[in-house]
Design an enzyme around this catalytic site. Structure first.
Site, PDB file in Angstrom:
ATOM      1  N   GLU A  94     -25.613  -0.012  41.040  1.00 56.58           N
ATOM      2  CA  GLU A  94     -26.576  -0.380  42.088  1.00 56.58           C
ATOM      3  C   GLU A  94     -25.922  -1.468  42.920  1.00 56.58           C
ATOM      4  OE1 GLU A  94     -29.176   1.031  43.007  1.00 56.58           O
ATOM      5  OE2 GLU A  94     -29.437   2.373  41.295  1.00 56.58           O
ATOM      6  N   CYS A 134     -31.054  -6.839  47.486  1.00 55.34           N
ATOM      7  CA  CYS A 134     -30.225  -5.744  47.996  1.00 55.34           C
ATOM      8  C   CYS A 134     -31.037  -4.862  48.938  1.00 55.34           C
ATOM      9  CB  CYS A 134     -29.606  -4.947  46.861  1.00 55.34           C
ATOM     10  SG  CYS A 134     -30.787  -4.432  45.640  1.00 55.34           S
TER      11      CYS A 134
END
Ligand code: ADP
Length: 493
Positions: free
Chosen positions: A264, A298
């Site tokens: 990720e 993010c």
């Protein structure tokens, strides 16, 4: 209720005294070298709360061996029994939620209200995934033979390495550890060096809940410790959240021995606002997604791609909201924007601001660090940004929103897609056809209509495409896929 002036909660103080250590084979232990590193409060960097072991290759080796030894017992335990242990850990953590939020704000800096939300979310993810202990299975399918039973079943990968970042120091470890453990893997966990305290509290609760020795091992330290873990031949899978550069390095290292990776990575997420949108809603959502958590998510919105005819109006609304985003210590209940994580992060954000000015963007608000010791950066809006400018292409990881004006939805989607990342995006519109066009063409793993790029729920898959993610989705029903391998069984009788 915790405030800026609260002293460290007594149980947390005790936990730090006893467990600011590695956890290897069920024992809390210092690094073989005896070396430590300090944990610093980014709102007051002179303030030290703890020191954690600076692990060495031999510590990683010991941890992987302990995990390998614990594997047969743990993987043979019935999954519903594994779930009971996770459930007990969740109960312990629920009772310590306020202490966890305190530790989170202390070491990561985010506003205490956001820390509480993160703790809740981590616990919800654990509960959802612990329930896989009674759910996960394979398929039984009709056989082509009259007396054949044909089915598939999952088996654990083995020893898995979990490497996590500092920006969600409780939730990310929680939503990686729960699926790893429930599916019968044993774990070596390397939390971010900036935020080891939440990781320790999570490991402590899992131990107290009855996890057998060696099932979960924690080695603290910087990137080199992670690299050592990735390189270990007994590690069959690595789940990593962090920067794209490190993710690519991990993928390359794991590929040579066919170890699985789940990555990720970064994002350069856009909010597209069309002229027909509810501009007040869009401004509120975009402000929160760009400036909340100091832009250190993010999934943060870092580009606003707006139809030219409403650009000025929308930017005006954002500027009006900016004073409400008070910057300061996350323990101050009035504060919405805490510090960024460290001095180098502040310097990096400043260097992007310099580049933006050089390349011709204008600072509409913010654009500077705040005075004082803490690593504080003002919520920022850049206007006059073109899609090719550095600030429109690279992840800044700070409270900086770049405004790009476009003519049409088609141009907006093209601009949104024209970055190396593909994590999250959002569209604000009242036009159903536009929403459908966006859903067909946006090149991101997470898409949103009239809600922001940071929105996600734990029971749905989470993750990105392109440079934002690789190797299988976290959360949702897909979370256990990474941690298991399929076996197909044919039984003739
Ligand atoms: P960030 O920029 O958000 O700190 P990183 O990718 O540098 O992101 O770090 C995320 C996690 O990966 C941290 O736990 C860090 O210690 C670890 N890490 C850093 N470099 C490496 C590496 N080369 N191999 C494995 N893990 C690493």
């Amino acid at each position: 209720m915790l405030t800026a002036n609260s002293t460290v909660p007594p149980r947390l103080r005790a936990a730090l005294t006893c467990h600011s250590l590695n956890l290897i084979g069920g024992n809390w232990s210092p690094a073989a070298s005896g070396e430590t590193f300090p944990v610093v409060n980014p709102a007051a960097p002179g303030d030290l709360l703890a020191a954690f072991p600076a692990s060495e290759p031999s510590d990683v080796q010991d941890a992987v061996e302990a995990a390998h030894e614990a594997l047969p017992g743990w993987s043979a335990m019935p999954a519903p029994e594994r779930a009971r242990i996770l459930d007990r850990a969740i109960t312990l953590l629920e009772a310590r939620a306020e202490e966890l939020a305190y530790a989170l704000t202390w070491e990561e800096g985010k506003a205490i209200a956001e820390a509480r939300v993160e703790v809740r979310r981590g616990l919800d993810a654990m509960a959802f995934l612990a329930a896989e202990g009674r759910r996960m299975g394979g398929q039984t399918l009709p056989s082509a033979q009259p007396n054949m039973l044909a089915f598939s079943q999952r088996r654990p990968l083995g020893v898995v390495g979990i490497i996590t970042p500092w920006n969600f120091p409780f939730a990310i470890p929680a939503w990686k550890l729960a699926p790893a453990l429930i599916t019968g893997n044993t774990v070596v966990f390397k939390p971010a060096e900036q935020t080891p305290i939440c990781a320790m509290l999570l490991a402590e609760a899992l131990q107290e809940a009855g996890l057998p020795p060696g099932v979960l091992n924690v080695v603290h330290g910087a990137g080199a410790v992670g690299r050592e873990l990735v390189a270990h031949p007994l590690v069959r899978g690595i789940s990593f959240t962090g920067s794209t550069a490190v993710g690519k390095e991990i993928n390359a290292a794991a590929a040579s021995r066919l170890a699985k990776v789940q990555l990720e990575l970064g994002g350069k997420n856009a909010a597209i606002v069309l002229a027909d949108a509810d501009l007040d809603l869009a401004a509120r959502e975009i402000a929160a997604a760009a400036w909340g958590s100091s832009g250190q998510r993010c999934t943060a919105t870092s580009r606003l791609i707006v139809q030219r005819e409403v650009a000025e109006q929308l930017v005006g609304k954002l500027l009006a909201l900016a004073p409400g985003y008070r910057v300061g210590s996350g323990f101050d209940p009035e504060v919405k924007v805490g510090p960024v994580i460290e001095a180098s992060a502040l310097a990096r954000i400043e260097s992007y601001l310099d580049l933006a000015r050089q390349e011709g963007a204008s600072v509409a608000i913010g654009g500077h660090r705040l005075s004082g010791d803490g690593y504080f950066f003002a919520p920022t809006v850049l206007t006059g940004v073109s899609p090719v400018m550095t600030v429109a292409q690279e992840e800044i990881f700070g409270p900086v929103l770049s405004v790009i004006e476009v003519e049409s939805l088609e141009e907006a989607i093209a601009v949104s897609n024209a970055v190396s990342y593909g994590l999250s995006s959002a569209l604000y519109t009242r036009d159903l056809a536009a929403a459908l066009g966006y859903a067909r063409n946006a090149a991101t793993g997470l898409l949103h209509v009239n809600c922001s790029s940071i929105y996600s729920e734990i029971q749905l898959p989470f993750g990105g495409i392109k440079d934002s993610g690789f190797g299988g989705r976290e959360m949702g029903p897909t979370a256990i896929d990474f941690y298991t391998e399929w076996q197909t069984v044919y039984m003739q009788g």
